[in-house]
Write a protein that holds these residues in place. Structure first.
Motif, mmCIF file in Angstrom:
data_model
loop_
_atom_site.group_PDB
_atom_site.id
_atom_site.type_symbol
_atom_site.label_atom_id
_atom_site.label_comp_id
_atom_site.label_asym_id
_atom_site.label_seq_id
_atom_site.Cartn_x
_atom_site.Cartn_y
_atom_site.Cartn_z
ATOM 1 N N LYS A 107 0.828 -1.214 0.000
ATOM 2 C CA LYS A 107 0.000 0.000 0.000
ATOM 3 C C LYS A 107 0.862 1.264 0.000
ATOM 4 C CE LYS A 107 -4.015 -1.900 2.480
ATOM 5 N NZ LYS A 107 -4.873 -1.736 3.689
ATOM 6 N N VAL A 108 2.110 1.138 -0.445
ATOM 7 C CA VAL A 108 3.053 2.269 -0.417
ATOM 8 C C VAL A 108 3.321 2.741 -1.842
ATOM 9 C CG1 VAL A 108 5.405 2.988 0.138
ATOM 10 C CG2 VAL A 108 4.128 1.545 1.741
ATOM 11 N N VAL A 109 3.204 4.053 -2.068
ATOM 12 C CA VAL A 109 3.625 4.659 -3.327
ATOM 13 C C VAL A 109 4.832 5.545 -3.037
ATOM 14 C CG1 VAL A 109 1.352 4.541 -4.412
ATOM 15 C CG2 VAL A 109 1.972 6.575 -3.102
ATOM 16 N N PHE A 110 5.772 5.562 -3.983
ATOM 17 C CA PHE A 110 7.064 6.227 -3.781
ATOM 18 C C PHE A 110 7.160 7.393 -4.758
ATOM 19 C CE2 PHE A 110 11.834 5.071 -2.951
ATOM 20 C CZ PHE A 110 12.094 6.391 -2.595
ATOM 21 N N MET A 120 15.665 2.771 -4.856
ATOM 22 C CA MET A 120 14.867 1.958 -5.780
ATOM 23 C C MET A 120 14.973 0.481 -5.434
ATOM 24 S SD MET A 120 15.722 3.799 -9.405
ATOM 25 C CE MET A 120 15.072 5.427 -9.838
ATOM 26 N N GLU A 121 16.190 0.023 -5.176
ATOM 27 C CA GLU A 121 16.398 -1.380 -4.818
ATOM 28 C C GLU A 121 15.673 -1.723 -3.525
ATOM 29 O OE1 GLU A 121 20.198 -4.310 -3.819
ATOM 30 O OE2 GLU A 121 20.449 -2.626 -5.214
ATOM 31 N N GLN A 122 15.768 -0.840 -2.557
ATOM 32 C CA GLN A 122 15.085 -1.040 -1.273
ATOM 33 C C GLN A 122 13.576 -1.185 -1.480
ATOM 34 O OE1 GLN A 122 15.419 2.433 1.183
ATOM 35 N NE2 GLN A 122 14.402 1.520 2.960
ATOM 36 N N ALA A 123 12.993 -0.317 -2.298
ATOM 37 C CA ALA A 123 11.545 -0.337 -2.513
ATOM 38 C C ALA A 123 11.108 -1.549 -3.322
ATOM 39 C CB ALA A 123 11.120 0.953 -3.213
ATOM 40 N N LEU A 124 11.909 -1.940 -4.321
ATOM 41 C CA LEU A 124 11.586 -3.129 -5.106
ATOM 42 C C LEU A 124 11.629 -4.380 -4.246
ATOM 43 C CD1 LEU A 124 13.492 -2.279 -8.397
ATOM 44 C CD2 LEU A 124 11.041 -2.764 -8.236
ATOM 45 N N ASN A 125 12.623 -4.488 -3.405
ATOM 46 C CA ASN A 125 12.726 -5.653 -2.521
ATOM 47 C C ASN A 125 11.599 -5.686 -1.491
ATOM 48 O OD1 ASN A 125 14.987 -6.844 -3.707
ATOM 49 N ND2 ASN A 125 16.416 -5.616 -2.504
ATOM 50 N N ALA A 126 11.129 -4.511 -1.091
ATOM 51 C CA ALA A 126 10.017 -4.456 -0.135
ATOM 52 C C ALA A 126 8.696 -4.823 -0.788
ATOM 53 C CB ALA A 126 9.926 -3.060 0.483
ATOM 54 N N GLY A 127 8.583 -4.625 -2.121
ATOM 55 C CA GLY A 127 7.339 -4.936 -2.825
ATOM 56 C C GLY A 127 6.303 -3.840 -2.742
ATOM 57 N N ILE A 128 6.711 -2.587 -2.988
ATOM 58 C CA ILE A 128 5.768 -1.474 -2.892
ATOM 59 C C ILE A 128 4.738 -1.525 -4.020
ATOM 60 C CG2 ILE A 128 7.493 -0.027 -1.762
ATOM 61 C CD1 ILE A 128 7.553 1.636 -4.426
ATOM 62 N N LEU A 129 3.674 -0.755 -3.834
ATOM 63 C CA LEU A 129 2.580 -0.726 -4.804
ATOM 64 C C LEU A 129 2.995 -0.084 -6.115
ATOM 65 C CD1 LEU A 129 -0.445 -1.056 -5.537
ATOM 66 C CD2 LEU A 129 -0.858 1.154 -4.410
ATOM 67 N N CYS A 130 3.682 1.077 -6.038
ATOM 68 C CA CYS A 130 3.982 1.798 -7.271
ATOM 69 C C CYS A 130 5.064 2.849 -7.042
ATOM 70 C CB CYS A 130 2.716 2.491 -7.797
ATOM 71 S SG CYS A 130 2.826 3.050 -9.508
ATOM 72 N N ARG A 148 18.580 -5.655 -12.773
ATOM 73 C CA ARG A 148 19.625 -6.234 -11.938
ATOM 74 C C ARG A 148 19.034 -7.153 -10.870
ATOM 75 N NH1 ARG A 148 22.054 -1.705 -10.549
ATOM 76 N NH2 ARG A 148 21.235 -1.509 -8.433
ATOM 77 N N LEU A 149 17.845 -6.802 -10.392
ATOM 78 C CA LEU A 149 17.204 -7.608 -9.346
ATOM 79 C C LEU A 149 16.318 -8.712 -9.921
ATOM 80 C CD1 LEU A 149 16.142 -4.802 -6.821
ATOM 81 C CD2 LEU A 149 18.160 -6.283 -6.724
ATOM 82 N N GLY A 150 16.155 -8.725 -11.245
ATOM 83 C CA GLY A 150 15.265 -9.706 -11.856
ATOM 84 C C GLY A 150 13.805 -9.450 -11.536
ATOM 85 N N LYS A 151 13.418 -8.178 -11.434
ATOM 86 C CA LYS A 151 12.044 -7.810 -11.089
ATOM 87 C C LYS A 151 11.461 -6.871 -12.132
ATOM 88 C CE LYS A 151 12.919 -8.029 -6.066
ATOM 89 N NZ LYS A 151 11.963 -9.105 -5.723
ATOM 90 N N LYS A 152 10.142 -6.665 -12.053
ATOM 91 C CA LYS A 152 9.467 -5.629 -12.826
ATOM 92 C C LYS A 152 8.994 -4.548 -11.864
ATOM 93 C CE LYS A 152 7.806 -6.897 -17.335
ATOM 94 N NZ LYS A 152 6.675 -6.678 -18.254
ATOM 95 N N ALA A 153 9.301 -3.309 -12.174
ATOM 96 C CA ALA A 153 8.925 -2.201 -11.298
ATOM 97 C C ALA A 153 7.578 -1.637 -11.729
ATOM 98 C CB ALA A 153 9.983 -1.105 -11.352
ATOM 99 N N PRO A 154 6.585 -1.617 -10.836
ATOM 100 C CA PRO A 154 5.299 -0.997 -11.156
ATOM 101 C C PRO A 154 5.441 0.525 -11.160
ATOM 102 C CG PRO A 154 5.310 -1.732 -8.879
ATOM 103 C CD PRO A 154 6.628 -2.155 -9.467
ATOM 104 N N ILE A 155 4.979 1.182 -12.229
ATOM 105 C CA ILE A 155 5.198 2.625 -12.314
ATOM 106 C C ILE A 155 3.936 3.371 -12.751
ATOM 107 C CG2 ILE A 155 7.625 2.258 -12.912
ATOM 108 C CD1 ILE A 155 5.745 3.852 -15.612
ATOM 109 N N SER A 156 3.883 4.606 -12.311
ATOM 110 C CA SER A 156 3.025 5.621 -12.919
ATOM 111 C C SER A 156 3.919 6.819 -13.194
ATOM 112 C CB SER A 156 1.867 6.006 -11.995
ATOM 113 O OG SER A 156 2.352 6.594 -10.812
ATOM 114 N N LEU A 157 3.554 7.619 -14.156
ATOM 115 C CA LEU A 157 4.261 8.876 -14.382
ATOM 116 C C LEU A 157 3.549 9.986 -13.632
ATOM 117 C CD1 LEU A 157 5.169 8.971 -18.191
ATOM 118 C CD2 LEU A 157 6.687 8.529 -16.266
ATOM 119 N N ARG A 158 4.321 10.785 -12.907
ATOM 120 C CA ARG A 158 3.735 11.979 -12.313
ATOM 121 C C ARG A 158 3.703 13.057 -13.384
ATOM 122 N NH1 ARG A 158 5.354 15.198 -6.742
ATOM 123 N NH2 ARG A 158 4.094 17.046 -7.136
ATOM 124 N N VAL A 159 2.496 13.390 -13.819
ATOM 125 C CA VAL A 159 2.350 14.359 -14.893
ATOM 126 C C VAL A 159 2.082 15.735 -14.306
ATOM 127 C CG1 VAL A 159 1.564 12.636 -16.543
ATOM 128 C CG2 VAL A 159 -0.124 13.875 -15.194
#
Length: 426
Positions: A107-110, A120-130, A148-159
Motif C-alpha cells: 500500500k506504499v507509493v514512492f 529503488m532497490e530497497q523499494a523493489l525488494n520491499a514490494g511497494i505498490l507503485c 539487476r534484481l530480476g524484477k518488474k517495477a510498477p510505475i506511474s508517471l507523475r504528470v
C-alpha cells in the motif's frame, strides 16, 4: 468553546483541553515545548476520506495513502496503518519508517524527483505498490535497477498539468516551472517508452498540483487534463489501472477562514470518474494531521519596546519553521484564560539568534511570564521540519487518547545532539 480547526481541542471553564486532558497537565508531565496530538482527531480526519470514497460507486476501489512528509512519527503512522491507510513516501528513510510502524508495503507509493539506486532497490525488494516516476532519466534508472534484481517495477508517471493551485509558490507543484513531474504534453511519449522497457510495468497516472488548496476547482481542472491523457493511452493499448490524484486539500489556520469539506473536494472528482473502473489513490497529508496537533510552549519573558512588545517563549523557529519559512499564520492561544484580564499586542518570538525567529506577530494576548501558550494547527510540517539549530534539543511529542496521555517521542538531550561527532586527534 472550540479552538480553530477541530473540536478535539476546546476550552472548558477557560482552560484549554486536548480531548479529556487539560494542557497544563500535559506540561506537568512532559515540560515544554511539546507537540500534542489528538488520536480522535487523527482518526476522524482519515475516516472522513474513507467514508466519502466508500459512499460513491467510483470510490469503491480506492486507497488513501497518507503523505508521510507531513508528520512521520511512528505512533501516527501506526494509527493510520491500523485504520487501513497506505502511505506516500519520498525517501528510503520514510519507507523504512512506515514498515517499522506496521505498514503494508503493498500500500506504499514512492514519489520524489531524486530517487537513488539504493532507494529503488530497497523499494523493489520491499514490494511497494507503485513508483511515481518524475523524469525520463528516472525511468531508465529504475528499469536498470529492476533488471539487476530480476524484477518488474510498477510505475506511474507523475504528470505536470500546468494548473495554478492558487497557493503559496513554495508549495505549488503543478506548474510548468516546478521541478516536479513531467510536462503532460510529453507524457504520452514517455508512457510509450515505459511500456517498451522490459523491467517496467505501467500501472497508473499520478498528478499532484500543490498543498494547502482551499478551492477545489483546480483539482477538477487537473483531472480533466489527466483524463485526456488516459484516453490517448487507451487508444495506444497502454492500459491504466489506477489514477493517483495526489493530496493538497487545505485546512483552516485562522478562525475566520473557510475550509472545504472532504466531500466538496472528492465528490466532483468521483462523479467525473464514475464508470471508468479505475482504482483511485489519494495522498492527503496536511488535512489528516494539521489541525490534529498543537505546539505547547511557555512564556519566558515579556519584553516591552517602543515599536514592538515581545513575548519571548521557549519554543522557536527550530521547533516550528513554517512562520519563518512561509510567513505562515498559526493561531496562538492562552492555555488558561482569565476573564477580564487586560490584553496587549505582542510578537511571539523564540530564543534563537535570528530576527526571523517568530511564531506569530501582532497577537493580542493576556499573558505573564510562566504562562502556557498553544500554537494551533501545528500537526503538519511542525515536528517533521524541526531542527537542532542553536544546539536546541527537539521537542517532545505526546498523543492524547481520551483521558490518557502517551509519550510518543521523548525530548532529546544535548549529549545526543553531538554523540555522532568527534574531536580532532591530539
Amino acid at each position: 468553546m472550540n479552538t480553530v480547526g477541530t473540536p478535539h481541542f476546546a476550552y472548558r471553564q477557560n482552560e484549554l483541553y486536548a480531548e479529556e486532558i487539560p494542557l497544563a497537565q500535559i506540561e506537568a508531565a512532559f515540560g515544554t515545548p511539546t507537540y500534542v496530538y489528538s488520536r480522535s482527531a487523527l482518526s476522524a480526519n482519515l475516516e472522513a476520506f474513507q467514508r466519502v470514497l466508500a459512499s460513491h460507486p467510483a470510490g469503491a476501489n480506492s486507497l488513501v495513502c497518507y503523505a508521510v512528509k507531513a508528520n512521520s512519527n511512528l505512533a501516527i503512522l501506526n494509527l493510520f496503518a491500523r485504520l487501513g491507510a497506505g502511505f506516500d513516501i519520498v525517501s528510503g528513510g520514510e519507507l523504512e519508517r512506515v514498515l517499522a510502524a506496521g505498514a503494508d508495503a503493498g500500500k506504499v507509493v514512492f514519489s520524489g524527483v531524486g530517487k537513488t539506486e539504493a532507494e529503488m532497490e530497497q523499494a523493489l525488494n520491499a514490494g511497494i505498490l507503485c513508483f511515481n516516476v518524475e523524469s525520463a532519466a528516472e525511468l531508465e534508472r529504475l528499469n536498470l535497477v529492476a533488471c539487476r534484481l530480476g524484477k518488474k517495477a510498477p510505475i506511474s508517471l507523475r504528470v505536470n498539468p500546468d494548473v495554478d493551485p492558487k497557493t503559496h509558490p513554495y508549495i505549488s507543484t503543478g506548474l510548468k516551472t516546478a521541478k516536479f513531474g513531467v510536462p503532460i504534453e510529453d507524457a504520452l511519449a514517455l508512457y510509450e517508452k515505459a511500456a517498451a522497457l522490459p523491467h517496467l510495468q505501467v500501472e497508473g497516472i499520478d498528478c499532484h498540483i500543490g498543498s494547502q488548496l482551499l478551492d477545489p476547482s483546480p483539482f477538477v481542472e487537473a483531472l480533466e487534463r489527466v483524463l485526456q491523457l488516459l484516453d490517448a493511452l487507451t487508444t495506444r493499448n497502454i492500459p491504466i489501472h489506477h489514477l493517483d490524484l495526489g493530496g493538497g486539500l487545505g485546512i483552516r489556520y485562522r478562525q475566520q477562514d473557510s475550509e472545504p469539506s472532504v466531500d466538496s473536494y472528492l465528490r466532483p472528482l468521483l462523479d467525473r470518474l464514475q464508470g471508468r473502473g479505475l482504482k483511485i489513490i489519494l495522498e492527503p497529508g496536511r488535512r489528516l494531521v494539521g489541525n490534529a496537533g498543537l505546539l505547547l510552549t511557555r512564556v519566558e519573558f515579556l519584553k516591552p519596546g517602543e515599536g514592538k512588545n515581545f513575548a519571548v517563549i521557549d519554543a522557536a523557529m527550530n521547533d516550528l519553521m513554517r512562520p519563518a519559512l512561509y510567513e505562515a499564520w498559526h493561531e496562538i492561544q492562552e492555555v488558561r484564560r482569565q476573564p477580564g484580564s487586560q490584553t496587549a499586542v505582542y510578537d511571539v518570538v523564540g530564543p534563537v539568534c535570528e530576527t526571523g525567529d517568530f511564531l506569530g506577530q501582532d497577537r493580542a494576548l493576556a499573558v505573564a511570564p510562566g504562562d502556557l501558550l498553544a500554537v494551533m494547527s501545528a500537526g503538519a510540517y511542525g515536528m517533521a521540519m524541526s531542527s537542532n539549530y542553536n544546539t536546541r534539543p527537539r521537542a517532545a511529542e505526546a498523543m492524547v487518547d481520551g483521558d490518557k496521555i502517551h509519550c510518543i517521542r521523548r525530548r532529546e538531550t544535548v549529549a545526543e545532539l553531538y554523540a555522532l561527532e568527534q574531536k580532532l586527534p591530539d
